[in-house]
Design a protein around this motif. Structure first.
Motif, mmCIF file in Angstrom:
data_model
loop_
_atom_site.group_PDB
_atom_site.id
_atom_site.type_symbol
_atom_site.label_atom_id
_atom_site.label_comp_id
_atom_site.label_asym_id
_atom_site.label_seq_id
_atom_site.Cartn_x
_atom_site.Cartn_y
_atom_site.Cartn_z
ATOM 1 N N ALA A 395 0.830 -1.209 0.000
ATOM 2 C CA ALA A 395 0.000 0.000 0.000
ATOM 3 C C ALA A 395 0.863 1.258 0.000
ATOM 4 C CB ALA A 395 -0.927 -0.015 1.217
ATOM 5 N N VAL A 396 1.919 1.263 0.810
ATOM 6 C CA VAL A 396 2.813 2.417 0.845
ATOM 7 C C VAL A 396 3.526 2.583 -0.485
ATOM 8 C CG1 VAL A 396 4.888 3.347 1.934
ATOM 9 C CG2 VAL A 396 3.111 2.331 3.347
ATOM 10 N N SER A 397 3.934 1.471 -1.100
ATOM 11 C CA SER A 397 4.609 1.550 -2.401
ATOM 12 C C SER A 397 3.687 2.118 -3.471
ATOM 13 C CB SER A 397 5.101 0.160 -2.805
ATOM 14 O OG SER A 397 5.784 0.207 -4.037
ATOM 15 N N ALA A 398 2.421 1.724 -3.453
ATOM 16 C CA ALA A 398 1.468 2.262 -4.427
ATOM 17 C C ALA A 398 1.289 3.765 -4.236
ATOM 18 C CB ALA A 398 0.126 1.542 -4.296
ATOM 19 N N LEU A 399 1.198 4.187 -2.980
ATOM 20 C CA LEU A 399 1.048 5.619 -2.700
ATOM 21 C C LEU A 399 2.289 6.393 -3.137
ATOM 22 C CD1 LEU A 399 -0.464 7.997 -1.406
ATOM 23 C CD2 LEU A 399 0.532 7.320 0.791
ATOM 24 N N ALA A 446 5.125 7.757 7.979
ATOM 25 C CA ALA A 446 6.518 8.209 8.041
ATOM 26 C C ALA A 446 7.332 7.645 6.888
ATOM 27 C CB ALA A 446 7.131 7.798 9.380
ATOM 28 N N VAL A 447 7.143 6.367 6.580
ATOM 29 C CA VAL A 447 7.887 5.766 5.471
ATOM 30 C C VAL A 447 7.444 6.371 4.143
ATOM 31 C CG1 VAL A 447 8.364 3.614 4.261
ATOM 32 C CG2 VAL A 447 8.281 3.635 6.750
ATOM 33 N N ALA A 448 6.136 6.561 3.982
ATOM 34 C CA ALA A 448 5.641 7.148 2.733
ATOM 35 C C ALA A 448 6.126 8.578 2.553
ATOM 36 C CB ALA A 448 4.111 7.105 2.717
ATOM 37 N N ALA A 449 6.369 9.291 3.658
ATOM 38 C CA ALA A 449 6.785 10.685 3.572
ATOM 39 C C ALA A 449 8.152 10.851 2.924
ATOM 40 C CB ALA A 449 6.793 11.309 4.973
ATOM 41 N N VAL A 450 8.976 9.803 2.935
ATOM 42 C CA VAL A 450 10.308 9.904 2.331
ATOM 43 C C VAL A 450 10.526 8.910 1.199
ATOM 44 C CG1 VAL A 450 11.349 10.816 4.434
ATOM 45 C CG2 VAL A 450 11.273 8.357 4.085
ATOM 46 N N ALA A 451 9.700 7.859 1.127
ATOM 47 C CA ALA A 451 9.938 6.801 0.140
ATOM 48 C C ALA A 451 9.584 7.227 -1.283
ATOM 49 C CB ALA A 451 9.149 5.544 0.515
ATOM 50 N N TRP A 452 8.853 8.303 -1.454
ATOM 51 C CA TRP A 452 8.498 8.750 -2.796
ATOM 52 C C TRP A 452 9.669 9.420 -3.501
ATOM 53 C CZ3 TRP A 452 9.398 13.831 -3.731
ATOM 54 C CH2 TRP A 452 9.452 14.680 -2.626
ATOM 55 N N PRO A 497 9.576 1.629 -16.351
ATOM 56 C CA PRO A 497 10.720 1.446 -15.447
ATOM 57 C C PRO A 497 10.473 1.989 -14.047
ATOM 58 C CG PRO A 497 11.201 3.121 -17.089
ATOM 59 C CD PRO A 497 9.942 2.474 -17.518
ATOM 60 N N VAL A 498 9.701 3.070 -13.914
ATOM 61 C CA VAL A 498 9.411 3.595 -12.576
ATOM 62 C C VAL A 498 8.508 2.633 -11.818
ATOM 63 C CG1 VAL A 498 8.354 5.503 -11.313
ATOM 64 C CG2 VAL A 498 9.758 5.974 -13.314
ATOM 65 N N LEU A 499 7.551 2.022 -12.516
ATOM 66 C CA LEU A 499 6.707 1.018 -11.874
ATOM 67 C C LEU A 499 7.536 -0.167 -11.406
ATOM 68 C CD1 LEU A 499 3.929 -0.120 -11.124
ATOM 69 C CD2 LEU A 499 3.723 -0.972 -13.473
ATOM 70 N N HIS A 500 8.461 -0.607 -12.251
ATOM 71 C CA HIS A 500 9.347 -1.703 -11.865
ATOM 72 C C HIS A 500 10.199 -1.309 -10.667
ATOM 73 C CE1 HIS A 500 11.500 -5.413 -12.433
ATOM 74 N NE2 HIS A 500 12.654 -4.778 -12.560
ATOM 75 N N HIS A 501 10.664 -0.079 -10.648
ATOM 76 C CA HIS A 501 11.432 0.446 -9.521
ATOM 77 C C HIS A 501 10.595 0.408 -8.243
ATOM 78 C CE1 HIS A 501 14.116 3.985 -7.961
ATOM 79 N NE2 HIS A 501 14.139 2.934 -7.162
ATOM 80 N N ALA A 502 9.331 0.818 -8.327
ATOM 81 C CA ALA A 502 8.458 0.817 -7.146
ATOM 82 C C ALA A 502 8.248 -0.598 -6.616
ATOM 83 C CB ALA A 502 7.117 1.463 -7.500
ATOM 84 N N VAL A 503 8.123 -1.571 -7.514
ATOM 85 C CA VAL A 503 7.953 -2.962 -7.071
ATOM 86 C C VAL A 503 9.214 -3.450 -6.367
ATOM 87 C CG1 VAL A 503 7.611 -5.322 -7.870
ATOM 88 C CG2 VAL A 503 6.243 -3.470 -8.840
ATOM 89 N N LEU A 504 10.385 -3.095 -6.905
ATOM 90 C CA LEU A 504 11.638 -3.507 -6.284
ATOM 91 C C LEU A 504 11.827 -2.888 -4.911
ATOM 92 C CD1 LEU A 504 14.248 -3.452 -9.187
ATOM 93 C CD2 LEU A 504 13.214 -5.432 -8.083
#
Length: 612
Positions: A395-399, A446-452, A497-504
């Motif tokens: 969920a965080v990765s999708a966001l 907190a993780v979503a605030a920096v993971a983007w 490639p960005v989608l693949h990056h998000a999955v990784l």
């Protein structure tokens, strides 16, 4: 352009500082009530008492009053008074800063040693002229070590070397032996990451024309190897800044585990106790340390490269395409099946059932992984914790994917992206906990605030490359509008490639969530969360080591599986037309702590050290 970028970075950093200054006004808890409970536990919380406390501490004004008072005091070196102890914050923070700087310096020394050991075989091969014109097959050892979060490595080191072997003290500070395990816990992952980057860059340097000409001219191989190292280091230096910033975040968990009176442990204690003046000053100092580290790295890079950097005459290092053997694929498949099997077996059991008769019981037929301190089945809690952690990470990765793409398409968001990159997830967790309190939602936020930020940097780099492609120029000459070009010509080259990056990045996000849970900033009891399982069972590591090794092994397995699949994807995918154009752009993406490589998001070969 440089002034604009500098202004963007300054504005983003100022926004974070303002957020820190407004913590007392943003918190959902009444600061006056927190102070009352901490200092005057026997006094009733009457409106008059709370009003008096607000007037005494300057909290009776609006946000501008609170922010102005805090900024003015900080500029004078006065960080206020602790809400809990009633003592000035400045002396305690200064003493904690000295401890943290000592620990970070020792960790940095360990990191440099580990990086040197990892890239030493490549340097030897290059000195013997066995890498000229071809690439070296990079292993996954460095990436696997880099995927270990500091809190997990610290727990494993404490179990084996402090609890079992008793070679080093388990807690405390002030002796040489007390520095060894914390410095290793922070330095080994950082050094593995730097070694992995150098391992990628050195073969590309040895394959350049100057190296071949030097060999043909009879220059000794050892001298060529030294020049190849100098050629590779500038491209790694930008990521070295992220490593230094990562040490500030890792210090929070390591200092807490080993009971070190440093800045990280002080900030965590303040966040859990809602002592916001101490938290504000600690986070501000951590941010300043990160900013100074970035400036120092930039200055060192300019000193090493010299006029080539100023004149933009330094081409990117493109590592030759590598192939992946069957052994690596089979290892990835088998470990994935083992991981899924453990999770499924745990999901079929009750994670909340308590049996006091088998407290801290060893592995048996009824409990294959033993039981914890309350008699709950470890396998059940491991399986349900995986489901909770993985679902939250997805969920965080999708966001973060949505936010990263949107921010990456904005032309003036570079400063905001770099600031978010320089903010460790644990520090963001401290800020969120100071506002909303600890909890599973707060940890995810907190993780979503920096993971983007890595996704935004990746998006922006690919967007610039795609926009400069010839087919876009042809579309413009034919009268195509901006929206059509963006939808039909640019986004198809950016989004995959960005989608693949998000999955990784899902395993990395899961590890960040686990680290916050370990620190008590995530889901509360009795939730079966991996980080909390590790934290709850650490006091029983000597009596029941399996209760700690089970969640630790799950976290290690998660990271190793991610590393293997990233390596398989990198070797299986070739260099396509779009991939060749992306190489230089993708290295603006910060290094992923799980995959252990810079911008290996789409499996294309990495251009190490490209200009950004």
């Amino acid at each position: 352009m440089r002034l604009r970028a500098l202004a963007g970075r300054a504005a983003a950093l100022l926004a974070v500082v303002l957020l820190v200054g407004l913590l007392p006004w943003l918190t959902r808890n009444d600061p006056a009530l927190t102070i009352l409970h901490a200092r005057y536990a026997d006094r009733p919380a009457t409106p008059g008492t709370l009003a008096a406390i607000r007037a005494e501490t300057g909290l009776d004004g609006g946000p501008a009053h609170v922010l102005g008072g805090w900024l003015g005091g900080a500029l004078r070196g006065d960080f206020g008074t602790s809400w809990v102890s009633g003592m000035p914050v400045g002396p305690d923070v200064t003493a904690a800063l000295g401890v943290s700087l000592t620990l970070m310096a020792c960790s940095l020394l360990v990191a440099v040693l580990v990086a040197g050991l990892l890239c030493l075989p490549v340097l030897r091969l290059g000195a013997r002229r066995r890498l000229m014109g071809r690439g070296a097959r990079a292993g996954v050892v460095g990436a696997a070590l880099a995927a270990l979060p500091e809190f997990l490595l610290a727990a494993l080191l404490a179990i084996f070397f402090a609890v079992q072997l008793r070679w080093f003290p388990a807690v405390g500070w002030g002796t040489f032996g007390a520095v060894v395990l914390p410095a290793a816990a922070m330095g080994v992952p950082a050094g593995a990451l730097l070694g992995r980057l150098l391992d990628d860059a050195l073969p590309a340097a040895f394959a350049e024309p100057w190296a071949k000409a030097a060999v043909a001219g009879g220059i000794p191989g050892s001298r060529v190897a030294r020049h190849a190292l100098r050629r590779s280091v500038p491209g790694v230096l930008p990521q070295f800044g992220f490593v230094l910033v990562g040490l500030t975040g890792g210090a929070v968990a390591v200092e807490t585990l080993f009971a070190i009176p440093g800045l990280g442990g002080t900030a965590l204690g303040a966040a859990l106790a809602q002592d916001l003046p101490v938290l504000q000053s600690s986070v501000l100092v951590l941010l300043l340390l990160g900013a100074l580290a970035g400036l120092a790295v930039r200055g060192l890079g300019r000193a090493l490269v010299g006029p080539a950097l100023r004149d933009r005459a330094l081409p990117p290092l493109v590592r030759p395409r590598l192939t992946t053997g069957r052994g690596l694929r089979w290892a990835a498949v088998l470990l994935t099946l083992a991981f899924v099997g453990v999770v499924v077996a745990g999901l079929l059991r009750d994670p909340y059932g308590i049996d006091a008769a088998v407290r801290l019981g060893g592995p048996s037929a009824a409990h294959p992984l033993g039981t914890d301190s309350l008699g709950r089945d470890t396998l059940a809690r491991l399986g349900h914790g995986a489901g909770r952690t993985v679902l939250t990470a997805v969920a965080v990765s999708a966001l973060t994917l949505v936010v990263g793409v949107l921010v990456g398409l904005l032309p003036g968001a570079t400063g905001l992206t770099e600031t978010a990159n320089a903010l460790p997830a644990i520090v963001a967790g401290l800020l969120v906990a100071g506002v909303a309190g600890p909890g599973a939602g707060a940890a995810a936020l907190a993780v979503a605030a920096v993971a983007w930020a890595p996704l935004a940097a990746h998006t922006r780099a690919l967007y610039e490359q795609e926009r400069a492609a010839p087919h876009v120029a042809v579309a413009l000459s034919m009268g195509a509008g901006r929206r059509r070009i963006l939808r039909r010509h640019v986004l198809p080259g950016v989004l995959p490639p960005v989608l693949h990056h998000a999955v990784l990045r899902i395993p990395a996000i899961a590890l960040h969530l686990a680290s916050l849970g370990f620190l008590g900033l995530g889901a509360g009891p009795p939730a079966p969360e991996w980080g909390r399982m590790l934290s709850e069972n650490m006091p029983y590591a000597e009596r029941a080591p399996w209760s700690v090794l089970a969640p630790a092994g799950a976290l290690v397995l998660c990271g190793v599986v991610a590393v293997l699949w990233a390596a398989v994807g990198a070797g299986a995918r070739g260099r396509g037309p779009r991939g060749a154009r992306r190489e230089a752009a993708e290295t603006s993406t910060p290094v992923d702590r799980v995959t252990g490589s810079a911008a290996r998001a789409d499996g294309a070969p990495v251009a190490v050290g490209a200009r950004t």
